[in-house]
Motif scaffolding. Structure first.
Motif, mmCIF file in Angstrom:
data_model
loop_
_atom_site.group_PDB
_atom_site.id
_atom_site.type_symbol
_atom_site.label_atom_id
_atom_site.label_comp_id
_atom_site.label_asym_id
_atom_site.label_seq_id
_atom_site.Cartn_x
_atom_site.Cartn_y
_atom_site.Cartn_z
ATOM 1 N N UNK A 14 0.835 -1.186 0.000
ATOM 2 C CA UNK A 14 0.000 0.000 0.000
ATOM 3 C C UNK A 14 0.874 1.242 0.000
ATOM 4 N N UNK A 15 0.268 2.407 -0.134
ATOM 5 C CA UNK A 15 0.992 3.669 -0.096
ATOM 6 C C UNK A 15 0.328 4.562 0.933
ATOM 7 N N UNK A 16 1.084 5.277 1.686
ATOM 8 C CA UNK A 16 0.510 6.116 2.744
ATOM 9 C C UNK A 16 0.315 7.534 2.234
ATOM 10 N N UNK A 17 -0.779 7.758 1.598
ATOM 11 C CA UNK A 17 -1.082 9.102 1.057
ATOM 12 C C UNK A 17 -2.515 9.464 1.361
ATOM 13 N N UNK A 18 -2.845 10.045 2.479
ATOM 14 C CA UNK A 18 -1.951 10.134 3.637
ATOM 15 C C UNK A 18 -2.185 9.001 4.637
ATOM 16 N N UNK A 19 -3.435 8.496 4.698
ATOM 17 C CA UNK A 19 -3.790 7.502 5.715
ATOM 18 C C UNK A 19 -4.525 6.344 5.058
ATOM 19 N N UNK A 20 -4.056 5.143 5.320
ATOM 20 C CA UNK A 20 -4.625 3.955 4.688
ATOM 21 C C UNK A 20 -5.097 2.980 5.762
ATOM 22 N N UNK A 21 -6.262 2.381 5.542
ATOM 23 C CA UNK A 21 -6.761 1.342 6.436
ATOM 24 C C UNK A 21 -6.963 0.065 5.641
ATOM 25 N N UNK A 22 -6.380 -1.019 6.123
ATOM 26 C CA UNK A 22 -6.479 -2.304 5.432
ATOM 27 C C UNK A 22 -6.790 -3.389 6.451
ATOM 28 N N UNK A 23 -7.324 -4.506 5.970
ATOM 29 C CA UNK A 23 -7.539 -5.672 6.815
ATOM 30 C C UNK A 23 -6.347 -6.600 6.690
ATOM 31 N N UNK A 24 -6.007 -7.260 7.790
ATOM 32 C CA UNK A 24 -4.954 -8.253 7.713
ATOM 33 C C UNK A 24 -5.378 -9.303 6.707
ATOM 34 N N UNK A 25 -4.512 -9.615 5.770
ATOM 35 C CA UNK A 25 -4.918 -10.467 4.652
ATOM 36 C C UNK A 25 -4.539 -11.914 4.922
ATOM 37 N N UNK A 26 -5.288 -12.517 5.808
ATOM 38 C CA UNK A 26 -5.096 -13.931 6.115
ATOM 39 C C UNK A 26 -6.396 -14.469 6.661
ATOM 40 N N UNK A 27 -6.624 -15.738 6.462
ATOM 41 C CA UNK A 27 -7.793 -16.398 7.025
ATOM 42 C C UNK A 27 -7.304 -17.531 7.910
ATOM 43 N N UNK A 28 -7.774 -17.544 9.132
ATOM 44 C CA UNK A 28 -7.442 -18.628 10.034
ATOM 45 C C UNK A 28 -8.407 -19.776 9.772
ATOM 46 N N UNK A 29 -7.927 -20.885 9.219
ATOM 47 C CA UNK A 29 -8.843 -22.003 8.978
ATOM 48 C C UNK A 29 -9.508 -22.433 10.275
ATOM 49 N N UNK A 30 -10.774 -22.765 10.202
ATOM 50 C CA UNK A 30 -11.515 -23.224 11.373
ATOM 51 C C UNK A 30 -12.156 -24.562 11.061
ATOM 52 N N UNK A 31 -12.457 -25.314 12.090
ATOM 53 C CA UNK A 31 -13.125 -26.601 11.920
ATOM 54 C C UNK A 31 -14.214 -26.706 12.979
ATOM 55 N N UNK A 32 -15.333 -27.301 12.609
ATOM 56 C CA UNK A 32 -16.465 -27.449 13.522
ATOM 57 C C UNK A 32 -16.965 -28.883 13.423
ATOM 58 N N UNK A 33 -17.299 -29.476 14.565
ATOM 59 C CA UNK A 33 -17.780 -30.859 14.562
ATOM 60 C C UNK A 33 -19.089 -30.960 15.310
ATOM 61 N N UNK A 34 -20.023 -31.727 14.763
ATOM 62 C CA UNK A 34 -21.323 -31.938 15.375
ATOM 63 C C UNK A 34 -21.729 -33.407 15.221
#
Length: 562
Positions: free
Chosen positions: A161-181
């Protein structure tokens, strides 16, 4: 001509800025980058480093990017450029602007490594406890690559990204999750009760993660069944609408241990699903409750966790025996647990003094009643709610008025919903029948029962003791624990006592370690036929005849003596 080229370069540099989705404010001399948590990945405890890989120079009312001297060799080699051609800075910005997807990620990884070799000093920020975002402040304007330094947790795809002047971004990763039923007809539950011999079906769900930047991705399910569960080797998997084929698309291994069975499901060539990011992964299989089941309140647990790749910049070797699983585990989800509860009935045969008796035989029949705990989320309209309804029927906490949100996916951008978790109990019935003999210890056990209504009849009494005249009925109830690992509650009560049935609880019933315990008394002595029966009638007739004969003989004797 030279002025024309400069103007053209300026326009192209502006295009680069627009391609990165950032609005420039040339008058600002300093800027900031804010990184928000996203995709289940927290910024708490993470350290981020921001390296400036392109300088920004103000030119009149505009600006142009220039390559730092320390990185010129990298850019020349990476993009196969020559400074002799002129306008080297312009060529670099054009090459970067054309990058997308994996190519952009590969460039980010390369320029990050080059910046470290060139000893470019990074800005640093660390997320503190409770933080949901981190912020770089007072940064010189430029083009930055941001590194998540975590090694043991999922790293972000490098943020350019470029700081001109203020940038907001999301962390670009997904934490895999698992669910059991546990599958109970149409419901998905965390706990249930069942009898020995019952089949318990399981469903494990996850999603295809973001695999941007990866050339190899490991995705392995690890399931642990306790000793009371026998794995049925019936694994079925779908990704999206695609059914996978065992041994071709995944492998299943099961290994017996002292504590149960360890099951490993390895997805083969998982990177091939890269373009299916977000597609549902559904895995189903089952186990049979066996004779080793834990009887009582503790239950029979089953655990699952997911092992996965967590760093696109790190090449991890595959296992020598199976190249589709890592030689050393990388990322790992917390274990998900479900639990099945089983009870038993313990009859203690005693005489009136409480001494143990042996030799009796009983049969038990009835309807077992499987009760399962169903937890579900209910959404209701609430102006103070934090959810919005999507057109695909699901709900999200993403505000439709946020910048960049696709509002066409929302049923309404103004109607909000509140979520409430509710609990329901579902019941199913099935017939059961068994016969057993009281042992030498005076105890008879019907183990492996679930909640239900049961009729118990004595078929044979101990030698010298009277057979119970009436059967008795009991109702066994089950209450699910407040959490999946807590003990459940079993109770017992009389059913229909006094209506053709004896009371089973005259001697008292107890719940001992989650098992139903009832004391059953037999009385000794010969049981004579009841009044009105043929036996007593015969006694009366014979007695009467004898008395009549005696009277006749007495009268006759007196007459003869006279």
């Amino acid at each position: 001509m030279h002025k024309l080229k400069k103007t053209f370069a300026l326009l192209l540099a502006l295009a680069l800025v627009l391609s990165l989705g950032i609005t420039a404010y040339a008058a600002e001399q300093k800027g900031s980058i804010t990184i928000h948590e996203a995709g289940g990945v927290s910024v708490e405890g993470k350290t981020f480093l921001a390296y400036k890989v392109l300088d920004l120079n103000l030119v009149g009312e505009g600006y142009v990017y220039t390559v730092p001297e320390a990185l010129k060799d990298f850019y020349a080699d990476y993009f196969e450029l020559s400074e002799a051609l002129g306008d080297f800075d312009y060529q670099v910005t054009q090459k970067i602007a054309a990058l997308t997807g994996d190519d952009l990620f590969a460039f980010a990884s390369g320029v990050l490594a080059a910046a470290k070799v060139a000893n470019i000093a990074p800005a640093s920020v660390t997320g503190q406890r409770g933080d949901t975002s981190v912020k770089f402040t007072d940064l010189p304007l430029g083009y930055y690559v941001v590194e998540d330094t975590a090694e043991t947790t999922p790293v972000s795809a490098l943020v350019l990204t470029s700081t001109k002047p203020n940038v907001e971004v999301n962390i670009k990763a997904e934490l895999p999750v698992v669910d059991k039923k546990i599958i109970e007809e149409q419901d998905r539950v965390e706990t249930n009760n069942a009898a020995v011999g019952d089949v318990v079906s399981y469903e494990v769900t996850s999603k295809v993660p973001d695999m941007t930047g990866y050339t190899k991705y490991y995705f392995v399910l690890k399931d642990t069944m306790s000793l009371g569960l026998t794995f049925n080797q019936d694994v079925a998997i779908t990704i999206g609408n695609q059914a996978l084929t065992k041994d071709t698309d995944f492998t299943v291994t099961a290994k017996a241990t002292a504590n149960g069975t360890e099951i490993e499901i390895v997805f083969k060539n998982f990177i091939s699903y890269k373009d299916q990011k977000g597609d549902a992964i559904t895995v189903t299989y089952s186990a049979t409750i066996n004779e080793n089941a834990v009887i009582g309140a503790a239950g029979n647990p089953n655990y699952v966790k997911l092992q996965y790749s967590n760093n696109p910049n790190k090449v991890v070797s595959g296992d020598p025996d199976n190249p589709d699983k890592p030689a050393v585990p990388e990322g790992e989800t917390p274990e998900e647990e479900v639990r099945t509860y089983v009870t038993g009935l313990k009859l203690i045969k005693v005489d009136p003094e409480g001494n143990r008796l042996t030799g009796a035989e009983f049969t038990i029949t009835g309807n077992k009643l499987n009760k399962v705990l169903v937890r579900k989320d209910v959404y209701t309209q609430d102006e103070n709610g934090t959810y919005w309804h999507l057109t695909d029927g699901t709900y999200t906490t993403q505000d439709p008025l946020d910048e960049g949100v696709e509002q066409s996916k929302y049923e309404s951008v103004t109607v909000k919903y509140a979520k409430e978790s509710v609990t329901e109990v579902k019941e199913t019935q099935e017939n059961v029948e068994a016969t057993a003999v009281v042992g030498d210890d005076g105890v008879l056990r019907f183990d492996g029962l679930s909640a239900g209504d049961y009729e118990i009849t004595e078929l044979r009494s101990p030698a010298g003791y009277n057979l119970l005249e009436k059967p008795f009925k009991i109702t066994i109830d089950w209450t699910a624990p407040e959490n999946v690992s807590g003990p459940c509650t079993w109770t017992v009560s009389d059913t229909e006592a006094g209506d053709g049935y004896a009371s089973s609880l005259e001697s008292g019933a107890q719940i001992v370690d989650g098992c139903i315990q009832i004391q059953v008394e037999n009385k000794s002595g010969t049981q004579l036929p009841e009044t009105g029966g043929m036996g007593t009638t015969l006694f009366y007739i014979v007695g009467g005849l004898l008395m009549t004969t005696a009277v006749v003989l007495l009268i006759t004797k007196k007459k003869l003596s006279m």
